[in-house]
Write a protein that holds these residues in place. Structure first.
Motif, mmCIF file in Angstrom:
data_model
loop_
_atom_site.group_PDB
_atom_site.id
_atom_site.type_symbol
_atom_site.label_atom_id
_atom_site.label_comp_id
_atom_site.label_asym_id
_atom_site.label_seq_id
_atom_site.Cartn_x
_atom_site.Cartn_y
_atom_site.Cartn_z
ATOM 1 N N LEU A 247 0.831 -1.201 0.000
ATOM 2 C CA LEU A 247 0.000 0.000 0.000
ATOM 3 C C LEU A 247 0.867 1.254 0.000
ATOM 4 C CD1 LEU A 247 -2.737 1.435 0.211
ATOM 5 C CD2 LEU A 247 -2.619 1.144 2.693
ATOM 6 N N ALA A 248 1.918 1.251 0.808
ATOM 7 C CA ALA A 248 2.828 2.396 0.866
ATOM 8 C C ALA A 248 3.511 2.618 -0.485
ATOM 9 C CB ALA A 248 3.863 2.186 1.963
ATOM 10 N N ALA A 249 3.880 1.520 -1.166
ATOM 11 C CA ALA A 249 4.529 1.633 -2.471
ATOM 12 C C ALA A 249 3.590 2.281 -3.490
ATOM 13 C CB ALA A 249 4.969 0.254 -2.959
ATOM 14 N N LEU A 250 2.323 1.897 -3.439
ATOM 15 C CA LEU A 250 1.337 2.488 -4.349
ATOM 16 C C LEU A 250 1.121 3.967 -4.040
ATOM 17 C CD1 LEU A 250 -1.246 -0.438 -4.471
ATOM 18 C CD2 LEU A 250 0.285 0.299 -6.312
ATOM 19 N N LEU A 251 1.107 4.301 -2.766
ATOM 20 C CA LEU A 251 0.940 5.704 -2.386
ATOM 21 C C LEU A 251 2.156 6.539 -2.796
ATOM 22 C CD1 LEU A 251 -0.866 5.526 1.068
ATOM 23 C CD2 LEU A 251 -1.740 6.416 -1.078
ATOM 24 N N PRO B 139 -7.781 6.821 -6.672
ATOM 25 C CA PRO B 139 -6.858 5.680 -6.582
ATOM 26 C C PRO B 139 -6.708 5.141 -5.166
ATOM 27 C CG PRO B 139 -5.935 7.386 -7.973
ATOM 28 C CD PRO B 139 -7.147 7.978 -7.333
ATOM 29 N N THR B 140 -6.617 6.037 -4.174
ATOM 30 C CA THR B 140 -6.454 5.589 -2.798
ATOM 31 C C THR B 140 -7.700 4.887 -2.288
ATOM 32 O OG1 THR B 140 -4.931 7.420 -2.347
ATOM 33 C CG2 THR B 140 -5.865 6.303 -0.448
ATOM 34 N N MET B 141 -8.868 5.444 -2.601
ATOM 35 C CA MET B 141 -10.126 4.836 -2.165
ATOM 36 C C MET B 141 -10.259 3.413 -2.691
ATOM 37 S SD MET B 141 -13.116 5.051 -0.651
ATOM 38 C CE MET B 141 -13.575 6.774 -0.435
ATOM 39 N N VAL B 142 -9.986 3.240 -3.975
ATOM 40 C CA VAL B 142 -10.099 1.914 -4.585
ATOM 41 C C VAL B 142 -9.032 0.966 -4.045
ATOM 42 C CG1 VAL B 142 -9.973 0.643 -6.753
ATOM 43 C CG2 VAL B 142 -11.165 2.824 -6.679
ATOM 44 N N THR B 143 -7.809 1.460 -3.869
ATOM 45 C CA THR B 143 -6.724 0.618 -3.365
ATOM 46 C C THR B 143 -7.015 0.123 -1.959
ATOM 47 O OG1 THR B 143 -5.107 1.831 -4.702
ATOM 48 C CG2 THR B 143 -4.253 0.509 -2.886
ATOM 49 N N SER C 245 -9.867 -0.230 -0.577
ATOM 50 C CA SER C 245 -10.969 -1.193 -0.656
ATOM 51 C C SER C 245 -10.477 -2.557 -1.129
ATOM 52 C CB SER C 245 -12.057 -0.663 -1.601
ATOM 53 O OG SER C 245 -12.603 0.544 -1.125
ATOM 54 N N PHE C 246 -9.546 -2.558 -2.107
ATOM 55 C CA PHE C 246 -8.985 -3.816 -2.592
ATOM 56 C C PHE C 246 -8.322 -4.615 -1.474
ATOM 57 C CE2 PHE C 246 -8.830 -2.526 -7.227
ATOM 58 C CZ PHE C 246 -9.530 -3.633 -7.668
ATOM 59 N N PHE C 247 -7.726 -3.903 -0.529
ATOM 60 C CA PHE C 247 -7.038 -4.560 0.579
ATOM 61 C C PHE C 247 -7.985 -4.991 1.695
ATOM 62 C CE2 PHE C 247 -3.188 -2.351 -1.084
ATOM 63 C CZ PHE C 247 -2.393 -3.478 -1.233
ATOM 64 N N GLY C 248 -9.291 -4.790 1.499
ATOM 65 C CA GLY C 248 -10.262 -5.233 2.483
ATOM 66 C C GLY C 248 -10.424 -4.319 3.679
ATOM 67 N N MET C 249 -9.943 -3.092 3.568
ATOM 68 C CA MET C 249 -10.100 -2.150 4.660
ATOM 69 C C MET C 249 -11.424 -1.398 4.533
ATOM 70 S SD MET C 249 -6.247 -0.542 4.931
ATOM 71 C CE MET C 249 -6.569 0.120 6.567
ATOM 72 N N SER C 250 -11.856 -0.813 5.619
ATOM 73 C CA SER C 250 -13.066 -0.004 5.603
ATOM 74 C C SER C 250 -12.853 1.208 4.701
ATOM 75 C CB SER C 250 -13.402 0.468 7.016
ATOM 76 O OG SER C 250 -14.389 1.477 6.985
#
Length: 216
Positions: free
Chosen positions: A100-104, A120-124, A126-131
């Motif tokens: 996640l940090a690498a994508l950010l 991009p952050t919202m979708v990312t 969500s992909f990781f299963g976070m709220s």
């Protein structure tokens, strides 16, 4: 046109500061994950401007336009539930946190040509299963610090419009307060559709040929 990236970044500093404080005080998220994401995006924002200012005007305009379309596509995928948005985690295992940090880091660099990190952050996240709610303190905190770093480079180079930044910063703060305390009562789905429409319209304006290009 050459001042566009710097102006877009500089006008966001004060509104993002207000929004960061608001969301950090209202949403819980793992502090170490938040710090990691912020540092990664700040590093990306520090590197990005040095590359952006070397681009020709037409390349900057097209890059921003395409970036807005990409953000719109990601937001649309979220709206149509093509990505998982029902997670409730507020933290991540170390491996996923590093990814996640690498994508950010990448999103931080892209911020400097006017491509916002919201979609991009919202979708990312969500992909990781976070709220999805956790995305807000991550987005606002990372965006604020990375925008400050990126804007400093543009400001020192004089590559921004001071007049536009002054006006948009004032109205941006008002808009943030409205969003947090009034619009926040609306369904997030409605707000996202409005943002999606704005992204598409802005992309259309930037990608359409200029008068000089048509004559050529």
């Amino acid at each position: 046109m050459r001042k566009l990236p710097g102006t877009v970044n500089a006008q966001c500093i004060l509104p993002l500061a207000v929004m960061t404080v608001a969301y950090l005080s209202r949403v819980q998220v793992s502090w170490w994950l938040l710090v990691m994401c912020i540092i990664a995006q700040v590093i990306g924002a520090y590197i990005g401007p040095r590359l952006v200012m070397r681009l020709p005007d037409r390349m900057i305009r097209l890059s921003v336009g395409v970036g807005l379309l990409v953000s719109a596509a990601l937001l649309l995928a979220n709206q149509l539930h093509w990505v998982q948005t029902t997670g409730n985690a507020t933290s991540l295992p170390v491996g996923k946190a590093i990814l996640l940090a690498a994508l950010l880091f990448v999103y931080g660099a892209l911020n400097n040509i006017g491509i916002g990190s919201f979609a991009p952050t919202m979708v990312t996240v969500s992909f990781f299963g976070m709220s999805p709610l956790v995305a807000f303190p991550i987005m606002m905190g990372a965006a604020f610090f990375s925008i400050v770093v990126g804007s400093t480079v543009f400001i020192q180079a004089g590559a921004y419009s001071r007049k536009i930044v002054s006006y948009t910063s004032i109205f941006g703060i008002i808009g943030v307060l409205v969003a947090v305390f009034i619009v926040g009562q609306l369904q997030m789905t409605v707000i996202n559709w409005i943002i999606l429409a704005i992204l598409i319209y802005a992309a259309f304006i930037l990608l359409r040929p200029t008068a000089d290009e048509i004559e050529a």
